[in-house]
Write a protein that holds these residues in place. Structure first.
Motif, short mmCIF file in Angstrom:
data_model
loop_
_atom_site.label_atom_id
_atom_site.label_comp_id
_atom_site.label_asym_id
_atom_site.label_seq_id
_atom_site.Cartn_x
_atom_site.Cartn_y
_atom_site.Cartn_z
N ILE A 113 6.05 29.72 -112.60
CA ILE A 113 4.82 28.93 -112.43
C ILE A 113 4.21 28.60 -113.78
CG2 ILE A 113 2.46 28.98 -111.55
CD1 ILE A 113 3.50 30.57 -109.16
N PHE A 114 4.17 29.57 -114.69
CA PHE A 114 3.67 29.30 -116.04
C PHE A 114 4.50 28.22 -116.73
CE2 PHE A 114 1.39 33.45 -115.92
CZ PHE A 114 0.16 33.00 -116.38
N ALA A 115 5.82 28.29 -116.57
CA ALA A 115 6.69 27.28 -117.17
C ALA A 115 6.41 25.90 -116.58
CB ALA A 115 8.15 27.66 -116.98
N MET A 116 6.09 25.86 -115.31
CA MET A 116 5.80 24.58 -114.67
C MET A 116 4.51 23.97 -115.22
SD MET A 116 7.33 22.63 -112.56
CE MET A 116 6.92 21.01 -111.91
N LYS A 135 18.61 23.60 -101.30
CA LYS A 135 17.28 23.98 -101.77
C LYS A 135 17.06 23.52 -103.21
CE LYS A 135 16.64 27.98 -98.75
NZ LYS A 135 16.24 29.41 -98.67
N LEU A 136 15.80 23.38 -103.60
CA LEU A 136 15.46 22.96 -104.95
C LEU A 136 15.51 24.14 -105.91
CD1 LEU A 136 12.37 20.75 -104.04
CD2 LEU A 136 14.66 19.93 -104.61
N ASP A 137 16.01 23.88 -107.11
CA ASP A 137 16.08 24.90 -108.15
C ASP A 137 14.95 24.65 -109.14
OD1 ASP A 137 16.69 26.44 -110.44
OD2 ASP A 137 18.82 26.40 -109.97
N GLN A 142 11.62 22.06 -113.60
CA GLN A 142 10.87 22.27 -114.84
C GLN A 142 11.38 21.39 -115.97
OE1 GLN A 142 11.66 26.39 -115.37
NE2 GLN A 142 10.06 27.10 -113.98
N ASN A 143 12.65 21.10 -115.98
CA ASN A 143 13.26 20.44 -117.13
C ASN A 143 13.72 19.02 -116.86
OD1 ASN A 143 13.66 22.71 -119.38
ND2 ASN A 143 14.08 23.66 -117.39
N ALA A 144 14.50 18.83 -115.81
CA ALA A 144 15.12 17.52 -115.58
C ALA A 144 14.09 16.44 -115.28
CB ALA A 144 16.14 17.61 -114.44
#
Length: 441
Positions: free
Chosen positions: A208-211, A265-267, A272-274
Motif C-alpha cells: 500500500i505504501f508503494a502504491m 487475479k491482479l498482481d 505499482q509499476n506497469a
C-alpha cells in the motif's frame, strides 16, 4: 553473524558524506552564481515542484514494497537525491558555463533533478543489497557519466547526433538509469540469493505504501515530461500526450496483469509499476505533434510490455544472466525507455518534426544504452565465466569500485533488512536468543 564485510558506518559514512559536501560547497563557491536574466522562474516553478515531489516522494515510496526495507527505501532515496541534485547542478553546469560561471535558474534546478532520477532508477536495481556508502559513490560516478551522455546526445552541435530530441528523457534518463543499474546489479551478483531471500518480498501494508508512490508519480508525470519543453504549443503537447499515454497504459497494464496470471487475479507489483510505463515510453515524443491517439498507442504497448517483463523477463535475467533486479527497473524504465526511443525514430521517419532525424534518434538510443552498460560495469565488478555475448556488454575485470569490502555492503544473510544500517523499533528486530522457554507452560 560473521562476514568478511563490515557494515559498521560510524566513521566511514560521516567522513565520506562530509568530505563530499565540503568539496561541493567549495566548487559552488568558485563557480555557481545566480542567473539574473531568468524571466521564467516563477512560471516554471510549479513544474519544478511537481518534479521535485516525484523525486523525493514518488520514487521513495515506490520502493517501499519490501516488507523490512521501508526506512532505507525512503531514507536512502532522500540521501541520494540530496547529493545528486547538488552534483548534477555542477556537472551539467560545467557544460553550459558563461564567463567561467555556472548560472543557476529554474531550468538548471529541473535538470539537476533529472540527473538525480537516473541514479534513483539504478538504485532500484540494487535495492537491499548495497550500503549507504556505496550509494553515495554510485551517485557521484553515475551522474558524471549521465551528464556526459546527455550533453553528447542532446547538446553537441556537430557529429552524428546534432541535437537528438528526448524532451521527456525516455533514453537519457530512463533507459540510461535502468541499464546502468542492471550492469551494477550484475557485477554485484550474489550467488546465494539466486533462490530468493526471506526478506525479498512484500507485505500487505508495504504494498500500500508503494502504491502511494505510484499515485504521486502517475499524477505528476505530465509535469516531468513537459518541464523543459519549449514554451507554448510544444509544452502543451507534452502535457496532453503524457496525460493520455498514462491513462491508456493503466488500462492495458490491468488487463495484461489479469491475463498473465493463471487465476486471472491482479498482481500488485504489475499495478505499482506497469501503470507508469506509459509516462516513460511517451517521453521522447511528448512534445511532438504525434496526436493523442499515437500517445495512447505508445502507452498501451508500454503497459503490456512492462507486465510481460515482470512476469517472464525478470526471472530470465535472474536465472540465465545473473542480473538480480530488485525493483524490476528493466520493466518500468528499461524496456519502456527503449520503446520511447523507437517511437521517436518512427516519428522522425514519418517527418512529424522537420528538425528530427531518425538516424540521430537511433544513435542517441544506442549511445545512452552503451554508455550506461559500460559505466555500470566499471562501477561494479567482474564478469568472468559468462557467455561471450554477455562479456561484451559487461567487460571482464572492469573494476572493483562498489565491491570493495570496506564500503559496508551487507552480508547475504541480512540483505533487504533496515536493521543493518538503521535504528528500528525493538519489535521489528526480535532477539530470539533471549526469549524465555515455552516448555514451562
Amino acid at each position: 553473524m560473521t562476514s568478511s564485510f563490515s557494515t559498521a558506518m560510524r566513521i566511514k559514512f560521516p567522513v565520506l558524506a562530509i568530505i563530499l559536501e565540503v568539496a561541493i560547497i567549495i566548487l559552488f563557491g568558485i563557480f555557481v552564481k545566480y542567473d539574473s536574466t531568468d524571466r521564467r522562474f516563477l512560471q516554471l516553478y510549479p513544474l519544478f515542484q511537481d518534479t521535485h515531489v516525484m523525486i523525493f516522494v514518488g520514487f521513495g515510496f515506490l520502493m517501499t514494497f519490501l516488507k523490512k526495507y521501508g526506512y532505507s527505501s525512503v531514507g536512502l532515496n532522500m540521501l541520494i537525491a540530496a547529493l545528486g541534485l547538488q552534483w548534477g547542478t555542477l556537472l551539467q553546469g560545467f557544460w553550459h558555463m558563461e564567463s567561467n560561471e555556472i548560472r543557476i535558474n529554474v531550468t538548471s534546478m529541473i535538470t539537476a533533478d533529472f540527473s538525480t532520477a537516473a541514479v534513483l532508477i539504478s538504485f532500484g536495481a540494487v535495492l537491499g543489497k548495497t550500503s549507504p556508502i556505496q550509494m553515495l559513490i554510485m551517485a557521484i560516478l553515475e551522474i558524471t557519466l549521465f551528464a556526459c551522455n546527455e550533453h553528447l546526445v542532446e547538446e553537441l552541435g556537430v557529429g552524428i547526433f546534432n541535437g537528438a530530441k528526448d524532451i521527456g528523457a525516455s533514453m537519457t534518463i530512463h533507459a540510461f538509469g535502468a541499464y546502468f543499474g542492471l550492469a551494477v546489479a550484475r557485477t554485484l551478483y550474489r550467488p546465494s540469493l539466486k533462490n530468493g531471500h526471506i526478506n525479498d518480498s512484500s507485505a500487505y501494508h508495504s504494498d500500500i505504501f508503494a502504491m502511494i508512490g505510484t499515485l504521486f508519480l502517475w499524477l505528476f508525470w505530465p509535469s516531468f515530461n513537459s518541464a523543459i519543453a519549449e514554451e507554448g504549443e510544444a509544452q502543451k503537447r507534452a502535457i496532453i500526450n503524457t496525460y493520455f499515454s498514462l491513462a491508456a497504459c493503466t488500462l492495458t497494464a490491468f488487463a495484461a496483469s489479469s491475463l498473465v496470471e493463471e487465476r486471472g487475479k491482479l498482481d500488485m507489483v504489475h499495478i505499482q509499476n506497469a501503470t507508469l510505463a506509459g509516462g516513460v515510453a511517451v517521453g521522447s515524443c511528448a512534445d511532438l505533434n504525434i496526436l493523442p491517439f499515437a500517445a495512447m498507442l505508445i502507452g498501451s504497448i508500454a503497459g503490456i510490455i512492462s507486465v510481460v517483463g515482470f512476469k517472464y523477463i525478470t526471472p530470465f535475467l535472474a536465472s540465465k544472466l545473473k542480473v538480480q533486479d530488485t525493483c524490476g527497473v528493466h520493466n518500468l524504465h528499461g524496456l519502456p525507455g527503449v520503446l520511447g526511443g523507437i517511437a521517436s525514430i518512427i516519428a522522425a521517419a514519418l517527418q512529424v518534426n522537420a528538425n528530427l532525424s531518425a538516424a540521430m534518434q537511433a544513435a542517441a538510443l544506442a549511445c545512452s544504452i552503451g554508455i550506461a552498460l559500460a559505466g555500470g560495469a566499471l562501477t561494479g565488478s567482474v564478469t568472468d565465466g559468462l557467455p561471450t555475448y554477455i562479456v561484451v556488454l559487461f567487460p571482464p575485470n572492469a573494476g572493483l569500485i562498489l565491491k570493495l569490502p570496506f564500503l559496508g555492503q551487507p552480508p547475504d544473510q541480512i540483505c533487504y533488512d533496515d536493521s543493518v544500517y538503521w535504528e528500528v523499533p525493538n519489535e521489528e528486530v526480535p532477539q530470539t536468543d533471549n526469549l524465555p522457554s515455552q516448555d514451562n507452560d
